[in-house]
Structures are given as C-alpha cells and as structure tokens.
Design an enzyme around this catalytic site. Structure first.
Site, PDB file in Angstrom:
ATOM      1  CB  CYS A   1      37.419  42.899  40.088  1.00 15.22           C
ATOM      2  SG  CYS A   1      37.655  41.625  41.224  1.00 15.22           S
ATOM      3  CB  ALA A   2      36.031  38.713  37.512  1.00 19.48           C
TER       4      ALA A   2
END
Length: 139
Positions: free
Chosen positions: A98-99
């Site tokens: 993800c981020a």
C-alpha cells in the site's frame, strides 16, 4: 457431608476434562493454520515478487500517482475486497503493498485468516519501494 463432596468432586473433574479438550483442539488448530505473513524489505520484494501476484491495495487516487509494474489493483476499502481477492488461488504467492505498509499488512493478515498460504508484505509500502530506487509505473 460425604454425599455433598462426591458430586462437587465429580463436577470439578468434568470441568477440568472439558477445558483440557478445548486447549488440545485449539493447539491443533493453531498448528494446522501455520501460515503467516512474511514481511519483506523493498530489495527482497523486488527479487521475489515476479514469481507471484503483486497486489496493490491502495485507492484509485493513490494508484493514479504510480504503482509497481504488473501489480493488480484491488482497493482495500471497497466492500467487495475479499470477494475480488478470492479470485486468486490460495496456494499462489501474493505480494501486497500500500502507501506506507499499514493497510497492506492488515490485508495480508486477512488473507492468511482466509486460508492463503504464501502471503508476503512490502514493509514501508510503495514509499519504501521508491526511496530504495525502484521504479514506479504510470500505467
């Protein structure tokens, strides 16, 4: 008094026997469900991920800024997230990111709970990937 002690003693033995059975079955369940999430550095992720499915669990707005080449995008926040993931074989290697790593780690744990056996997580997310000099695709 003896009439009272005997039933109480039998009751205590019964309770202990039941609790012993529960702990035995719990440890057996834990043993059979031995799959765990493997955390990988950006370098390890880069080396190993081509052998499996790379899964980007970010939102469309985040993905628009770039993603890891070849990643399949399934937004973790969508209600049909697990339904979409279920299309991937449970025995296939799945590499999640993800981020920054929190969301994908949670998603990875969910996959293991659903019976996926080869689940890998990019520590630090795409941010760590980029900071280590790995390319980000705009496709």
């Amino acid at each position: 008094m003896k009439k009272f002690i005997l039933p109480v003693f039998a009751f205590v033995l019964t309770i202990n026997a039941c609790s012993t059975d529960k702990s035995s079955s719990q440890s057996a369940e834990q043993t059979t469900s031995s799959a765990t999430v493997v955390n990988l550095s950006a370098k390890e992720f880069s080396e190993k991920s081509p052998s499996g499915t790379i899964l980007d669990v970010r939102t469309p707005g985040e993905v628009a800024q770039g993603k890891i080449e070849g990643a399949v995008v399934i937004d973790f926040y969508q209600p049909d997230f697990m339904e979409q993931v279920s299309k991937i074989s449970k025995d296939q290697e799945i590499y999640l990111y993800c981020a920054v790593g929190a969301r994908s780690e949670e998603a990875a744990q969910m996959l293991v709970q659903q019976g996926y056996t080869k689940v890998y997580h990019l520590q630090g997310g795409i941010q760590a990937w980029y900071q280590n000099g790995y390319p980000i695709s705009q496709n």
